[in-house]
Design an enzyme around this catalytic site. Sequence first.
Site, short mmCIF file in Angstrom:
data_model
loop_
_atom_site.label_atom_id
_atom_site.label_comp_id
_atom_site.label_asym_id
_atom_site.label_seq_id
_atom_site.Cartn_x
_atom_site.Cartn_y
_atom_site.Cartn_z
N PHE A 1 10.51 0.93 -7.51
CA PHE A 1 10.64 0.03 -8.65
C PHE A 1 9.49 -1.23 -8.44
CE2 PHE A 1 12.81 -2.04 -5.13
CZ PHE A 1 12.21 -3.55 -5.17
N LYS B 1 8.04 10.43 -12.74
CA LYS B 1 9.34 10.08 -12.69
C LYS B 1 9.44 8.65 -12.29
CE LYS B 1 13.02 9.31 -10.81
NZ LYS B 1 13.28 7.90 -10.79
N GLU C 1 14.25 4.26 -11.88
CA GLU C 1 15.11 3.56 -13.37
C GLU C 1 15.35 2.12 -13.27
OE1 GLU C 1 15.32 5.32 -10.12
OE2 GLU C 1 17.54 5.26 -9.52
N SER D 1 11.21 4.73 -0.30
CA SER D 1 11.65 4.13 0.83
C SER D 1 11.41 5.37 1.94
CB SER D 1 13.29 3.78 1.05
OG SER D 1 13.94 4.91 0.21
N CYS E 1 5.04 -3.30 -0.42
CA CYS E 1 4.97 -2.47 0.64
C CYS E 1 3.92 -2.82 1.75
CB CYS E 1 4.71 -0.93 0.35
SG CYS E 1 3.22 -0.93 -0.35
N GLU F 1 13.83 -2.61 7.26
CA GLU F 1 12.73 -3.19 6.16
C GLU F 1 13.74 -3.86 5.32
OE1 GLU F 1 11.33 -0.36 3.27
OE2 GLU F 1 9.52 -1.50 3.05
P1 NAD Z 1 13.44 4.17 -3.48
O1 NAD Z 1 13.19 5.10 -2.36
O2 NAD Z 1 14.86 3.83 -3.50
O3 NAD Z 1 13.30 4.93 -4.78
C1 NAD Z 1 11.93 5.39 -4.79
C2 NAD Z 1 12.14 6.65 -5.87
O4 NAD Z 1 12.97 7.54 -5.23
C3 NAD Z 1 12.64 6.10 -7.32
O5 NAD Z 1 12.04 6.68 -8.29
C4 NAD Z 1 14.18 6.75 -7.23
O6 NAD Z 1 14.76 6.98 -8.35
C5 NAD Z 1 13.98 7.88 -6.23
N1 NAD Z 1 15.27 8.23 -5.46
C6 NAD Z 1 16.03 6.91 -4.96
N2 NAD Z 1 17.02 7.77 -4.14
C7 NAD Z 1 16.81 9.16 -4.39
C8 NAD Z 1 17.46 10.31 -3.84
N3 NAD Z 1 18.56 10.17 -2.95
N4 NAD Z 1 16.70 11.55 -4.02
C9 NAD Z 1 15.84 11.56 -4.66
N5 NAD Z 1 15.24 10.69 -5.10
C10 NAD Z 1 15.73 9.18 -5.14
O7 NAD Z 1 12.62 3.16 -3.09
P2 NAD Z 1 12.54 1.61 -4.11
O8 NAD Z 1 13.81 0.89 -3.68
O9 NAD Z 1 12.55 1.99 -5.66
O10 NAD Z 1 11.13 1.19 -3.90
C11 NAD Z 1 10.86 0.23 -2.62
C12 NAD Z 1 10.49 1.09 -1.19
O11 NAD Z 1 9.28 1.61 -1.58
C13 NAD Z 1 10.36 -0.02 -0.20
O12 NAD Z 1 10.82 1.01 0.97
C14 NAD Z 1 8.90 0.16 0.04
O13 NAD Z 1 8.28 -0.15 1.33
C15 NAD Z 1 8.43 1.48 -0.50
N6 NAD Z 1 7.13 1.45 -1.11
C16 NAD Z 1 6.14 1.99 -0.11
C17 NAD Z 1 4.65 1.90 -0.59
C18 NAD Z 1 3.44 2.73 0.23
O14 NAD Z 1 2.46 2.48 -0.30
N7 NAD Z 1 4.08 2.87 1.31
C19 NAD Z 1 4.38 1.31 -1.98
C20 NAD Z 1 5.44 0.79 -2.82
C21 NAD Z 1 6.64 0.94 -2.26
#
Ligand code: NAD
Length: 507
Positions: free
Chosen positions: A155, A179, A182, A232, A287, A392
């Site tokens: 997000f 994808k 959401e 994450s 991040c 985090e």
């Molecule tokens: P998230 O892991 O909750 O979601 C990321 C994606 O995975 C979304 O599209 C979501 O719909 C999908 N998803 C969520 N739960 C899932 C599941 N159980 N099974 C399959 N798909 C699933 O992350 P977020 O809250 O959207 O974003 C924040 C996180 O992203 C933080 O941990 C941040 O550090 C990380 N991030 C990392 C970087 C990097 O470059 N390393 C960059 C940006 C964000």
Amino acid sequence: MDEPIIGGWHDGAPWQGEGSGPGTRYGDVHDPATGRRTARVAFAGTADVGRVVARAEVAGREWGAASVTRRTQVMFGFREALHRRREEIAAVITAEHGKVLDDALGEVQRGLEVAEFACGAPHLLKGSFSHEVSGGIDVHSIRQPVGVVAVISPFNFPAMVPLWFVPLAIAAGNAVVLKPSEKDPSASLLLAECWAEAGLPAGVFNVVQGDKEAVDALLVHPDVQAVSFVGSTPIARYVYETATAHGKRVQALGGAKNHMVVLPDADLEAAADAAVNAGFGSAGERCMAVSVLVAVDPVGDDLVPMIAKRMSTLRVGDGRGEADMGPLVTGAHRDRVASYLDAGTEAGAELVVDGRDLMGDRAADDETADGFWLGPTLFDRVRPGMSVYDDEIFGPVLSVVRVESYDAALDLVNANPHGNGTAIFTRDGGAARRYQQEVQVGMVGVNVPVPVPMAYYSFGGWKASLFGDTHAHGTEGVHFYTRGKVVTSRWPDPGTGGIDLGFPRHD
Ligand code: NAD
């Protein structure tokens, strides 16, 4: 239910049919500054994903066979469309994510730079050639597209993270199924419109909205060849393990806990500015945000008040107005982040600035009274073992850990399971050089708090911040979206030939 329904992008057009029919599931999209629900997003099911991937597979084969010149022309068109519509895209990001408009524009700009890098496709995709490796024999290498690529994004950067991947994947001749998160799904559709304006054939770029069901469908689909994921750490690990078990190449970028080390000889005014900018920009939902400041004795005594003073000047408000920092993305996320303020205090950390103080400031009739607010928060004397250090938090909470030496600072950073970004602030070139050599982190800043690599370098962390071995964009991105092939050829004269069962000796 009269809010707009946000769907996907399929076969070159908005796809409102997605998610319709029995068993349809929706997610809520909010304006985080007001707390109001502004739209619902229709979640794609497994069958929807199958239909989109099938179309992408056909479109991708044709696109991969198009000349690199044609593909490059489309890339330039995409870059132009993105540039022309950057303010519109930024406005949509602010409306759904909450970050301030200027920051949203910055995010589009960083993504645009990857599109510009991808305009160099003719050069990036060049193979190599060796003449006369043996009598009358030449060898050359080519890089070919992999097929259908899935991009699954978080997000916090609804435009930039997709743009880390999509332009290079498409320039290399692949089809993409994106994808997005959401929570803020609309920017992805504006990107789709930019591709259509650029003349990209229908079916090459596609968007499926959704949650775990859509992600799982992509991870196991036999026609998806590569997966680029950002999110994450637990989900990154799951995506990596599931998709590799299904034979795909995967780059899965995970979470972060970024440490900024301040040595006693640093310019403390600059370090205090940097800590505030990197800790609270985008409400800490980056991040590459700095979430831990490692103060090497005795700098903590001076630095903590300097940071607190600067924090008192930050304007927290609606990102469309005069604000430095906006709200958090959802009410649930705000509550989770706020819970660390009690947890930190109970564990013995010193709460120097309490971001909750802001939450009572808004009058009940204020438009933003129900926004997802939490002000910038500063903890001092934090230690490993406290949840405020170990987890985090992904919000506007900066923790100061005091250590007695450079070696103790290095040990702290290297003991952390994450290894995304880090920075060192010092006037000592030797110490900075030693740190960049010794630290177990993928992206290092020297007097630069948020060391995000430019598009022509590659972005990625170490340890629990990245699963897979390829970082995003730059030449590693080109490598990830192509498969190498080496051709050994001989065009014999009619006079040559004969039987020889031996191994060639190249003479
Ligand atoms: P998230 O892991 O909750 O979601 C990321 C994606 O995975 C979304 O599209 C979501 O719909 C999908 N998803 C969520 N739960 C899932 C599941 N159980 N099974 C399959 N798909 C699933 O992350 P977020 O809250 O959207 O974003 C924040 C996180 O992203 C933080 O941990 C941040 O550090 C990380 N991030 C990392 C970087 C990097 O470059 N390393 C960059 C940006 C964000």
